[in-house]
Design an enzyme around this catalytic site. Sequence first.
Site, mmCIF file in Angstrom:
data_model
loop_
_atom_site.group_PDB
_atom_site.id
_atom_site.type_symbol
_atom_site.label_atom_id
_atom_site.label_comp_id
_atom_site.label_asym_id
_atom_site.label_seq_id
_atom_site.Cartn_x
_atom_site.Cartn_y
_atom_site.Cartn_z
ATOM 1 N N HIS A 182 -1.818 -5.461 1.354
ATOM 2 C CA HIS A 182 -3.083 -6.165 1.130
ATOM 3 C C HIS A 182 -2.795 -7.553 0.574
ATOM 4 C CE1 HIS A 182 -7.118 -7.125 -0.362
ATOM 5 N NE2 HIS A 182 -6.499 -7.554 -1.445
ATOM 6 N N LYS B 241 0.836 -1.203 0.000
ATOM 7 C CA LYS B 241 0.000 0.000 0.000
ATOM 8 C C LYS B 241 0.880 1.267 0.000
ATOM 9 C CE LYS B 241 -3.816 -2.382 2.297
ATOM 10 N NZ LYS B 241 -4.744 -2.400 3.440
HETATM 11 N N1 LIG Z 1 -11.426 -0.022 11.462
HETATM 12 C C1 LIG Z 1 -10.748 0.354 10.373
HETATM 13 N N2 LIG Z 1 -10.331 1.629 10.239
HETATM 14 C C2 LIG Z 1 -9.647 2.008 9.124
HETATM 15 N N3 LIG Z 1 -9.329 1.172 8.102
HETATM 16 C C3 LIG Z 1 -9.732 -0.090 8.219
HETATM 17 C C4 LIG Z 1 -10.450 -0.567 9.339
HETATM 18 N N4 LIG Z 1 -10.711 -1.880 9.148
HETATM 19 C C5 LIG Z 1 -10.165 -2.208 7.953
HETATM 20 N N5 LIG Z 1 -9.586 -1.128 7.400
HETATM 21 C C6 LIG Z 1 -8.898 -1.058 6.106
HETATM 22 O O1 LIG Z 1 -9.703 -1.729 5.157
HETATM 23 C C7 LIG Z 1 -8.860 -2.616 4.464
HETATM 24 C C8 LIG Z 1 -9.529 -3.806 3.893
HETATM 25 O O2 LIG Z 1 -8.551 -4.548 3.218
HETATM 26 P P1 LIG Z 1 -7.171 -4.924 3.931
HETATM 27 O O3 LIG Z 1 -7.379 -6.146 4.734
HETATM 28 O O4 LIG Z 1 -6.121 -4.902 2.901
HETATM 29 O O5 LIG Z 1 -6.813 -3.737 4.928
HETATM 30 C C9 LIG Z 1 -7.878 -3.072 5.529
HETATM 31 C C10 LIG Z 1 -7.537 -1.752 6.172
HETATM 32 O O6 LIG Z 1 -6.608 -1.011 5.380
#
Ligand SMILES: Nc1ncnc2c1ncn2[C@@H]1O[C@@H]2COP(=O)(O)O[C@H]2[C@H]1O
Length: 154
Positions: free
Chosen positions: A121, A15
């Site tokens: 990710h 990212k």
């Molecule tokens: N509570 C949260 N606050 C901010 N970002 C979040 C939260 N939960 C998930 N994310 C973001 O949403 C993304 C979904 O895909 P990822 O698992 O790559 O990584 C996760 C985080 O970057």
Amino acid sequence: MAERRMNERTFIAVKPDGVQRKLVGEIVRRFEKRGFKLVALKLIKASEELLREHYWELRNKPFYSTLISYMSSGPVVAMVWQGLDVVKTARKMLGETNPADSLPGTIRGDFCVEVGRNVIHGSDSVESAQKEICLWFHQGELHRWESSPNNWIY
Ligand SMILES: Nc1ncnc2c1ncn2[C@@H]1O[C@@H]2COP(=O)(O)O[C@H]2[C@H]1O
């Protein structure tokens, strides 16, 4: 069956925070050392349109708009890795979505502290990997090659 699992593919993206913090080499190294094959890699500034499609399932979450602006704030390194059970193993290598829950030794457990800046990710299932690879890459960007290091040393 074994052949199909050996050819499993996953979508991994470093990212914008991971690129800014110069973690790309370390992350690629971990996947190479683990034994996976790099099939595609590019530095890309993702459009909002692409990100909205990628995060479609999160569209109603309260953090959705900050997530889109974080992910479009700079270039990401998009990759496809291939190998046995790569989807599941990559998720283990990444750690939990929230870095606070990630064990040391995982990428998030070693390099980040906040869920909104979680560096990397990885697809959460074989089905999402297939969708994400199609979304981020053209067919011609996915490379078929055999590993033969001896041919390149002698
Ligand atoms: N509570 C949260 N606050 C901010 N970002 C979040 C939260 N939960 C998930 N994310 C973001 O949403 C993304 C979904 O895909 P990822 O698992 O790559 O990584 C996760 C985080 O970057």
